[in-house]
Scaffold this motif. Sequence first.
Motif, PDB file in Angstrom:
ATOM      1  N   ALA A 156       0.822  -1.213   0.000  1.00  0.00           N
ATOM      2  CA  ALA A 156       0.000   0.000   0.000  1.00  0.00           C
ATOM      3  C   ALA A 156       0.858   1.266   0.000  1.00  0.00           C
ATOM      4  O   ALA A 156       0.545   2.233  -0.700  1.00  0.00           O
ATOM      5  N   ASP A 157       1.956   1.258   0.764  1.00  0.00           N
ATOM      6  CA  ASP A 157       2.821   2.442   0.792  1.00  0.00           C
ATOM      7  C   ASP A 157       3.397   2.720  -0.594  1.00  0.00           C
ATOM      8  O   ASP A 157       3.437   3.862  -1.050  1.00  0.00           O
ATOM      9  N   ALA A 158       3.847   1.643  -1.239  1.00  0.00           N
ATOM     10  CA  ALA A 158       4.434   1.801  -2.581  1.00  0.00           C
ATOM     11  C   ALA A 158       3.382   2.364  -3.533  1.00  0.00           C
ATOM     12  O   ALA A 158       3.673   3.239  -4.346  1.00  0.00           O
ATOM     13  N   PRO A 166       0.091 -22.226  -1.254  1.00  0.00           N
ATOM     14  CA  PRO A 166      -0.241 -21.253  -0.205  1.00  0.00           C
ATOM     15  C   PRO A 166       0.406 -19.889  -0.449  1.00  0.00           C
ATOM     16  O   PRO A 166      -0.197 -18.846  -0.188  1.00  0.00           O
ATOM     17  N   GLU A 167       1.620 -19.904  -0.986  1.00  0.00           N
ATOM     18  CA  GLU A 167       2.336 -18.652  -1.202  1.00  0.00           C
ATOM     19  C   GLU A 167       1.615 -17.805  -2.259  1.00  0.00           C
ATOM     20  O   GLU A 167       1.423 -16.599  -2.095  1.00  0.00           O
ATOM     21  N   LEU A 168       1.221 -18.469  -3.329  1.00  0.00           N
ATOM     22  CA  LEU A 168       0.516 -17.787  -4.408  1.00  0.00           C
ATOM     23  C   LEU A 168      -0.815 -17.229  -3.893  1.00  0.00           C
ATOM     24  O   LEU A 168      -1.166 -16.077  -4.179  1.00  0.00           O
ATOM     25  N   ASP A 169      -1.538 -18.034  -3.124  1.00  0.00           N
ATOM     26  CA  ASP A 169      -2.820 -17.570  -2.572  1.00  0.00           C
ATOM     27  C   ASP A 169      -2.623 -16.309  -1.732  1.00  0.00           C
ATOM     28  O   ASP A 169      -3.405 -15.362  -1.824  1.00  0.00           O
ATOM     29  N   ALA A 170      -1.571 -16.321  -0.923  1.00  0.00           N
ATOM     30  CA  ALA A 170      -1.320 -15.160  -0.054  1.00  0.00           C
ATOM     31  C   ALA A 170      -1.019 -13.920  -0.899  1.00  0.00           C
ATOM     32  O   ALA A 170      -1.458 -12.818  -0.569  1.00  0.00           O
ATOM     33  N   LEU A 171      -0.296 -14.115  -1.974  1.00  0.00           N
ATOM     34  CA  LEU A 171       0.055 -12.965  -2.822  1.00  0.00           C
ATOM     35  C   LEU A 171      -1.179 -12.429  -3.540  1.00  0.00           C
ATOM     36  O   LEU A 171      -1.341 -11.223  -3.712  1.00  0.00           O
ATOM     37  N   ILE A 172      -2.053 -13.322  -3.977  1.00  0.00           N
ATOM     38  CA  ILE A 172      -3.285 -12.862  -4.636  1.00  0.00           C
ATOM     39  C   ILE A 172      -4.130 -12.100  -3.615  1.00  0.00           C
ATOM     40  O   ILE A 172      -4.685 -11.036  -3.904  1.00  0.00           O
ATOM     41  N   ALA A 203      -6.128  -6.899  -0.109  1.00  0.00           N
ATOM     42  CA  ALA A 203      -5.847  -6.115   1.103  1.00  0.00           C
ATOM     43  C   ALA A 203      -5.470  -4.677   0.726  1.00  0.00           C
ATOM     44  O   ALA A 203      -5.931  -3.721   1.359  1.00  0.00           O
ATOM     45  N   ILE A 204      -4.666  -4.534  -0.305  1.00  0.00           N
ATOM     46  CA  ILE A 204      -4.255  -3.183  -0.720  1.00  0.00           C
ATOM     47  C   ILE A 204      -5.471  -2.410  -1.239  1.00  0.00           C
ATOM     48  O   ILE A 204      -5.669  -1.244  -0.897  1.00  0.00           O
ATOM     49  N   ALA A 205      -6.297  -3.081  -2.047  1.00  0.00           N
ATOM     50  CA  ALA A 205      -7.474  -2.406  -2.606  1.00  0.00           C
ATOM     51  C   ALA A 205      -8.415  -1.964  -1.489  1.00  0.00           C
ATOM     52  O   ALA A 205      -8.990  -0.874  -1.534  1.00  0.00           O
ATOM     53  N   LEU A 254     -12.382  -5.389  -8.014  1.00  0.00           N
ATOM     54  CA  LEU A 254     -11.139  -6.138  -8.017  1.00  0.00           C
ATOM     55  C   LEU A 254     -11.350  -7.503  -7.359  1.00  0.00           C
ATOM     56  O   LEU A 254     -10.807  -8.519  -7.800  1.00  0.00           O
ATOM     57  N   GLY A 255     -12.168  -7.534  -6.306  1.00  0.00           N
ATOM     58  CA  GLY A 255     -12.460  -8.805  -5.629  1.00  0.00           C
ATOM     59  C   GLY A 255     -13.040  -9.826  -6.598  1.00  0.00           C
ATOM     60  O   GLY A 255     -12.647 -11.007  -6.580  1.00  0.00           O
ATOM     61  N   ILE A 256     -13.925  -9.372  -7.462  1.00  0.00           N
ATOM     62  CA  ILE A 256     -14.524 -10.281  -8.453  1.00  0.00           C
ATOM     63  C   ILE A 256     -13.443 -10.778  -9.421  1.00  0.00           C
ATOM     64  O   ILE A 256     -13.352 -11.969  -9.725  1.00  0.00           O
ATOM     65  N   ALA A 257     -12.609  -9.825  -9.881  1.00  0.00           N
ATOM     66  CA  ALA A 257     -11.534 -10.206 -10.815  1.00  0.00           C
ATOM     67  C   ALA A 257     -10.579 -11.206 -10.167  1.00  0.00           C
ATOM     68  O   ALA A 257     -10.119 -12.162 -10.809  1.00  0.00           O
ATOM     69  N   LEU A 258     -10.292 -11.007  -8.869  1.00  0.00           N
ATOM     70  CA  LEU A 258      -9.355 -11.908  -8.177  1.00  0.00           C
ATOM     71  C   LEU A 258      -9.948 -13.306  -8.021  1.00  0.00           C
ATOM     72  O   LEU A 258      -9.259 -14.313  -8.217  1.00  0.00           O
ATOM     73  N   ALA A 259     -11.231 -13.365  -7.683  1.00  0.00           N
ATOM     74  CA  ALA A 259     -11.879 -14.674  -7.514  1.00  0.00           C
ATOM     75  C   ALA A 259     -11.869 -15.424  -8.845  1.00  0.00           C
ATOM     76  O   ALA A 259     -11.576 -16.626  -8.902  1.00  0.00           O
ATOM     77  N   ARG A 260     -12.156 -14.687  -9.914  1.00  0.00           N
ATOM     78  CA  ARG A 260     -12.165 -15.312 -11.233  1.00  0.00           C
ATOM     79  C   ARG A 260     -10.747 -15.789 -11.588  1.00  0.00           C
ATOM     80  O   ARG A 260     -10.563 -16.906 -12.081  1.00  0.00           O
ATOM     81  N   ALA A 261      -9.763 -14.940 -11.299  1.00  0.00           N
ATOM     82  CA  ALA A 261      -8.372 -15.302 -11.617  1.00  0.00           C
ATOM     83  C   ALA A 261      -7.977 -16.580 -10.873  1.00  0.00           C
ATOM     84  O   ALA A 261      -7.382 -17.483 -11.448  1.00  0.00           O
ATOM     85  N   ARG A 262      -8.329 -16.660  -9.595  1.00  0.00           N
ATOM     86  CA  ARG A 262      -7.991 -17.859  -8.801  1.00  0.00           C
ATOM     87  C   ARG A 262      -8.539 -19.118  -9.454  1.00  0.00           C
ATOM     88  O   ARG A 262      -7.831 -20.107  -9.602  1.00  0.00           O
TER      89      ARG A 262
END
Length: 482
Positions: free
Chosen positions: A27-29, A79-85, A90-92, A104-112
């Motif tokens: 988020a800072d970045a 697990p690592e990939l899930d955490a990164l997704i 979290a940032i959004a 974005l939540g919808i896009a992320l669920a679809r991507a998963r």
Amino acid sequence: MSQSIEPSARRTQPTVLKFGGTSVADADALQRLARLVRRAYQSTRTVVIVSALAGVTDALLTAVDAAATGTGDPKRPRPELDALIERHQAIATRLARPQGAAGLGIALARARAEIAELLNAIAREPERRPALRDEIAAYGERLSAALVTAVLGAADLPARYVDARRCLLTDAAHGRATPLFPQTEEHTRAELAPLLDGELIPVLGGYIGATPQGVTTTLGRGGSDYSAALVGAALGAREIQIWTDVNGVLTADPRVVADARTIPALSYAEAAELAYFGAKVLHPRTLQPATDHGIPVRICNSRAPGEPGTLVTAQGVGRVGTVTAIAHKSGITVLQITSTRMLGAYGFLRGLFEVFERHRTVVDVVTTSEVSVSLTVDDAASLPQIIAELRPLGLVAIESDRAIVCVVGEGLRTTPGIAARVFATISDINVSLISQGASRVNLTFVVDNARAREVVQRLHAALFALEPADLDTAAAAGERMP
Ligand code: ASP
Ligand code: MG
């Protein structure tokens, strides 16, 4: 605020801002990114290119490899990939508007779900693996661009997500695709010009493209810089800015030379040499489109935007008698092939280099005499097979644990004395394979790995002695004099 700017006050020639993985990592970045985009957009049309969030491409490719080899824990996959997704979400939640975060939540669920499906296909269909690998890798940049669009929107910047695969058209060499230049130029303009005319800020993922048939490809690791250069070239950008986490290009590796400093200006030729010799700041292929179109490339630190960074242009500022940088690469192997059959014969070198081509091994430095060829390789993975195939051509000697040292500077073009200074400085150290590249802006040679640090330190001290003006500043700042 951005809206207060009259469209006519904004320069029409766009600036391309590319942000690397660490510049979008949290988020800072992203708050810093939004400030930088706002600052650019206040004076010029702006295009944003982003890498995947730091670590995401590695995690995606690790998941691909695990699926291909059937390893990993099937009960708790990736697990690592899930955490990164999850990190995108979290940032959004922190930085985007509620509507943007929900989108974005919808896009992320679809991507998963899609990634899981594609990973299954990797296991089932080995022949499609190269294409599936790129399809999966592309999610990193696609999701990063979607997140950045939402964050910029919440900062009242008129950002629009653009699917980079509609702009960057490439051949089908998966994992290291080559752009189709005329098509890329045409599609990039067609996609982005209407947005720019409408005073919008296009946001694209770097690194990814597609074949004319629409199959996803990638440009090779670190390829987002290259994307930025391609987009910049297509749009006739006024500048391409590479926002990273270091203060531009340094005179030497700061882990080796404590007082290495930022090089304010580099020529394209100097930057190209440095990119090949391990200065990992710029992807090597980035410079070609910029050079062809004469577009300046600026490398800046997103954590310290006040620092001037490095500006790469056609001229640089190389002055007669000066050196611009010292690069080095350790862990190099030298091969020496000696054969009297070389004497007065043609076709020998071709046969020799074909061996390296068959094993897809890059050769960096080459020197020849009438009866011998010496060359360096970085990637020793195929060395046993390469040596076996070289034996019929002549006597093969191998020296491992070597390092390449490369002194770079436009000043070398005109000043023969520099070579003498370089070798006088390290006259007690064994040097081999001395070569001056055709670009004539580098002087390259090989030393023992064990002495590489010392060589670079001594050369830096000798060739970058502070000038009187610098000494005044250093003294004023109360620094220790050298
Ligand atoms: N995300 C890609 C990589 O890690 C491309 C880039 O960052 O330039 O290689
Ligand atoms: Mg990079």
